[in-house]
Every structure is written in structure tokens, then in C-alpha cells.
Design an enzyme around this catalytic site. Sequence first.
Site, PDB file in Angstrom:
ATOM      1  N   GLU A   1       0.823  -1.303  -0.039  1.00  0.00           N
ATOM      2  CA  GLU A   1       0.059  -0.109   0.091  1.00  0.00           C
ATOM      3  C   GLU A   1       0.827   1.432   0.068  1.00  0.00           C
ATOM      4  OE1 GLU A   1      -4.112  -1.215   1.795  1.00  0.00           O
ATOM      5  OE2 GLU A   1      -2.650  -0.588   3.497  1.00  0.00           O
TER       6      GLU A   1
ATOM      7  N   CYS B   1       3.485   8.574   0.955  1.00  0.00           N
ATOM      8  CA  CYS B   1       4.069   7.620   1.875  1.00  0.00           C
ATOM      9  C   CYS B   1       4.181   6.267   1.337  1.00  0.00           C
ATOM     10  CB  CYS B   1       3.033   7.380   3.064  1.00  0.00           C
ATOM     11  SG  CYS B   1       3.665   6.308   4.346  1.00  0.00           S
TER      12      CYS B   1
ATOM     13  N   CYS C   1       6.022  -7.055   7.052  1.00  0.00           N
ATOM     14  CA  CYS C   1       7.122  -6.349   8.021  1.00  0.00           C
ATOM     15  C   CYS C   1       7.671  -7.279   9.048  1.00  0.00           C
ATOM     16  CB  CYS C   1       6.560  -5.192   8.761  1.00  0.00           C
ATOM     17  SG  CYS C   1       7.732  -4.147   9.699  1.00  0.00           S
TER      18      CYS C   1
ATOM     19  N   CYS D   1       5.741  -4.665  15.800  1.00  0.00           N
ATOM     20  CA  CYS D   1       5.393  -3.742  16.523  1.00  0.00           C
ATOM     21  C   CYS D   1       3.875  -3.875  17.227  1.00  0.00           C
ATOM     22  CB  CYS D   1       5.628  -2.318  16.208  1.00  0.00           C
ATOM     23  SG  CYS D   1       7.351  -1.851  15.753  1.00  0.00           S
TER      24      CYS D   1
ATOM     25  N   CYS E   1       0.916  -1.490  15.771  1.00  0.00           N
ATOM     26  CA  CYS E   1       0.986  -1.436  14.310  1.00  0.00           C
ATOM     27  C   CYS E   1       0.341  -2.334  13.471  1.00  0.00           C
ATOM     28  CB  CYS E   1       2.494  -1.146  13.637  1.00  0.00           C
ATOM     29  SG  CYS E   1       2.484  -0.962  12.206  1.00  0.00           S
TER      30      CYS E   1
ATOM     31  N   CYS F   1      -1.499   6.278  10.113  1.00  0.00           N
ATOM     32  CA  CYS F   1      -0.082   5.902  10.630  1.00  0.00           C
ATOM     33  C   CYS F   1      -0.487   4.367  11.274  1.00  0.00           C
ATOM     34  CB  CYS F   1       0.296   6.668  11.488  1.00  0.00           C
ATOM     35  SG  CYS F   1       2.030   6.198  12.058  1.00  0.00           S
TER      36      CYS F   1
END
Length: 383
Positions: free
Chosen positions: A116, A131, A138, A142, A145, A369
Site C-alpha cells: 500500500e 508515503c 514487515c 510492533c 501497528c 499511520c
Amino acid sequence: MGEAERARIMAKTARFAPPAAVLADGRREIIGLSREELTDALAAIGEKPFRTKQVWHWVYHQGVTDFRRMSSLARPLQEKLAERFVIGRPEASTVQTSSDETRKFLFRFRDGQEAETVYIPDRREDRGAVCISSQVGCTLSCRFCHTGTQALVRNLGAAEIVGQFMAARDSYGEWPSPRGETPRLLSTIVLMGMGEPLYNYDNVAKAMRIIMDGEGIALSRRRITLSTSGVVPMMDRCGAELGINLAVSLHAVRDELRDEIVPLNRKYPIRELIEACRRYPAASNARRITFEYIMLRGVNDSEAEARELVRLISGIPAKVNLIPFNPWPGSDYQPSTREQLAKFAQIVMDAGFASPIRMPRGRDILAACGQLRTESRRERPAA
């Protein structure tokens, strides 16, 4: 921590390498080639080095995707290039536009994997930030997230990283007009999308050098920000080689808490991370390091933690972005209250650091975010 540690990091992520940028019919992707690689590729088909500048201009300054539009090249050369090369873009499988005009692209790459990309407009100045993702998935996990709930599938190649920005430009008609006018809505890049950019450093660095090239897209290094969760050895390399702006996803001021919510901290604890920030060569009063701090209610948002944050970053040219937590399906956290956000921000500002509270953008399309995620999966190896 030196070259040995950097080599270990690169070796660890090598198994997530992107596929070769060659189509099934044998044509080679031009996007993502460095100037030197393009010169070599053209020489291999009998073309002189001066052709590199011509092709580079058409691809990266004019944004053409069809060799027949390269009017400064003779038709036989256009045809020869089309037989051997392709000028591609990732396919936008879905495009969503938020009520606040934030736009999210789900880009599909040649092997079917997806990532994305988000464009965040600033209508006060007719500008905005793209962005960009650096990985599919990933590896950091985290806790706050959404992207971290998706296992790392693979790194994105330089062509796929550059291609996200170029495809976003296509969407907004951002290439020069016949009269030479170039709109600048897409004025900055933030490497804050899916993935940890410093775990894909070689491809990210190559892509950013292409984007910064003065005869192509020509985006200044001052308009590019790389966000890291704290891969300390690669921070040093990034600063020395690229000199782009740095954003650090800090989110906690005590190791025991950061170990929990940013597991990378167990390898590179806060002290080492802050020392790397002090060494970062691009940091100055004009180009401050940005510390990203997501505000989690009752977890990391106390006045005591604000004071410790100030102590940690004392002496670093810095600003602190306070980010209200953006909920996503299945998340365990709640955003801090407005009152607590204001108290925290005031303590940081009173110490002399800019401390804006970042207004959430694109929440209604899960583009804010920490909300990016795709359905891409890593294939299991055959038994």
C-alpha cells in the site's frame, strides 16, 4: 557496531529478495536501473552512452511509458528499445480516497504481491507527501501497528519503490505539460509505509538515488524522509551515503516498555538508538531529526514519560511528532485523551522542542499511520 553487523543484517534479509525485473518474454524493466546500469544495457544493444541521458529524461522527467513517445529518438531506435525493454508501473488494484482527500493505493506487482502507498495532501500549500512502502509485510511486529501483524513476505525492488511514486504521479497528472509546466502536488516522499526501510537498504538507497537525480524526478534529499524503528548500524550508513531526513519511531522512553511494543529494541536499546541519532550527519537546526511517538492511553503518555523524553533527546536538533493511536481491527490499545495529549505536548514544547500533534488522515479508509496491511502471503516452500 560496524561493517560486520551491517553485513549480518544484509545477509539475514537477502532471502526476502525481490524477483528479477525481467518479464516472461525476456524484456528488461528500465525503471529501477541506475544510470550506470542503463548505460550498460544500452551498450549491449549497440547504443552510445549519450543515449542514456535521452532515455533517462523521457522516463523520469517526462514520465512516458511508451517508447514511441520519445520524439527525440528515431523510429528504428524506438522499436529496438520496445523489443528489449519495458517501462512499467505497479498496477493499482484498488484506489480509495478518504473524506479528507487522502488517497490510498493498493499496488500489485508483477509476481502478484501487493503493498500500500498513501498520498497525503496539504491543500494549504497545494503540496503533499507520498508515503511509500519498502517491503511487503514487515518483520518487526510492533504491537500497536497493523502492518506488523502481517509477516514479511519479501523486500521490494528499486523498480517497485520508484514505481510507487511514479504511479502516484500518473494518478495526479504530475508530469510536465507540453508547455513545460510541472505541478508539484506530490512534493515530498516519506518512507513510512509497509516495512522497515533499513532492512531493505540497498533497494531503498538505489531507488532514492534515482528519485534524487537532477535530470529526472529531481526530488531534493531535503524532501525525502526515511522512518526507522531503530536499525542502528544501517542508520549510520544511511546518513553517510544518502543524507536524507531521518524519522525515528521511538514510542517509549523506557527499555522495558519499548522491548514490549517495539521488539527491535531488544537488539538495539534506547541508549544505542539515541547515540546513533546524535551521530546522524544530516541532523542540524535546519534539518531536525523527527521522533515519532504514538500516544497510547495509560501506556506511554504520562507527564513523567514526557519529561524523560525531553531528557533523552536533549542536545539533538529534533522535533517530536505526537501521533494519536489509530485503532484497527483486533488492536489492544486506545488513543490517549485530548487532555493528556495536550499535557504531554506542552512539557515537550516548554523544553524547546516543536511538538505537533499529528492529525489523523485517512482513518476512514485505513490509510492512517500504523493501519496499512495487505493480504499478501509468503509462499511455503515445497516439501
